[in-house]
Design a protein around this motif. Structure first.
Motif: not given
Lengths: 185, 185
Positions: A175-176, A179, A183, B126-127, B130
């Motif tokens: 997920e990081q 994102s 983004n 959150q993901a 985005v």
């Protein structure tokens, strides 16, 4: 590696312009005399050498870089930064547009980005051109060249934030990773 | 963390490409070298009615599709890759059409979440936020945007998995690699 060398615009070869000169320009660009140059006013003042409007996404990126108050435009103080930013890019573009065509082709792009410190495969330059070339010429005009470099810089910035030990590697969760990507691009 | 499934396996049944109804569309666009570029893919998908009653795919979306399956890094797509793409596209289209009950050509954020969930993606809010911010306009997701999103998620997930050597849900990215993977997906 672009990563470790501070990626910045052209070396300072121009003395800062005098205020009178800048004010003249500002007034001409600020058509509605609001004291703030909007996206559309800046877009009209800029040329990409193709007689088509300057890339609005690039205009937005530039304004947001210098708009310290989130007002959707730049005042005179902030405009000094915009002016310098664009002048620096003009110098870079002219430097790498070696055949003076008004466009940067794949090889010239490779030289430019390699000059900035990026290490990218030959194939990838083709991908970049395809992705950013709005004129469909297989080469990038001034505005699209800036846009390409802005996106690369943003990706570099997001990568840096995760590379806490500065070794050029990151370890991220799924997920990081998503994102980070969504983004920016 | 859930790794998404990739939909139906390649269709069995056609012994030779020539008997495949899709082959006609493909070869009429591909020509001698049996490969299609992003522009040609755009034409091909329009001709075979892949976008149905929705607007034809953007060129950038077609480019993303080619990159998604471009294992030989050629920047173009052969017939087998095209078949794989068609299979995936049909699956995604089914999902979308099911959700687009009012035939507006767009779905909302919640429907998008359901669609992604049914594909096996289990994102945190959150993901998801985005991803949606990047691929929606005023809270709605058009078919092309939806497909672009599906293609990118599949590409990026693929790239991530290949760098998650211990299958623990974290991947290691080197900087140059990160730049290239991200920009082409």
């Amino acid at each position: 590696m672009a990563y470790h060398s501070p990626y910045r615009a052209a070396p300072q070869i121009n003395a800062p312009p005098d205020q009178g000169f800048l004010w003249n320009i500002f007034q001409r660009v600020d058509k509605d005399r609001s004291g703030v140059i909007s996206d559309s006013e800046l877009q009209q003042a800029l040329s990409n050498g193709t007689w088509t409007p300057f890339n609005p996404v690039t205009v937005r990126s530039i304004i947001s870089m210098f708009d310290r108050e989130n007002k959707g435009g730049v005042n005179f103080n902030e405009f000094a930064g915009v002016w310098k930013y664009i002048t620096d890019w003009q110098n870079i573009f002219r430097t790498y547009d070696r055949d003076n065509s008004g466009f940067i082709d794949k090889n010239e792009l490779k030289q430019a980005l390699t000059g900035f410190g990026y290490r990218l495969s030959d194939q990838f330059y083709g991908t970049l051109i395809e992705k950013f070339d709005r004129q469909r010429k297989g080469q990038v005009a001034f505005d699209d060249f800036i846009q390409c470099c802005i996106v690369l810089q943003r990706l570099t910035d997001v990568f840096r934030r995760y590379d806490t030990d500065q070794d050029g590697w990151i370890q991220v969760s799924y997920e990081q990773y998503l994102s980070m990507v969504f983004n920016v691009v | 963390m859930a790794y998404p499934g990739y939909g139906a396996p390649p269709q069995a049944g056609y012994a030779m490409g020539q008997q495949d109804p899709l082959y006609g569309f493909f070869s009429s666009v591909a020509g001698q070298d049996g490969q299609i570029s992003a522009e040609e893919l755009q034409r091909c998908l329009t001709q075979c009615g892949m976008s149905g009653s929705y607007k034809p795919f953007n060129l950038e979306t077609c480019r993303l599709m080619i990159n998604m399956l471009d294992r030989d890094m050629s920047g173009s797509m052969g017939f087998n890759e095209f078949k794989e793409l068609s299979s995936a596209l049909n699956g995604w289209k089914q999902n979308f059409v099911t959700m687009d009950r009012d035939r507006s050509g767009t779905i909302d954020a919640q429907e998008m979440q359901q669609a992604l969930s049914s594909m096996g993606y289990n994102f945190s809010p959150q993901a998801l936020g985005v991803v949606l911010r990047r691929h929606s306009t005023l809270g709605r997701i058009a078919f092309d945007d939806y497909v672009a999103c599906c293609v990118r998620l599949r590409s990026l997930t693929d790239h991530f998995r290949r760098r998650d050597s211990s299958q623990q849900g974290t991947a290691a990215f080197q900087y140059d690699d990160f730049i290239q993977v991200t920009m082409s997906s």
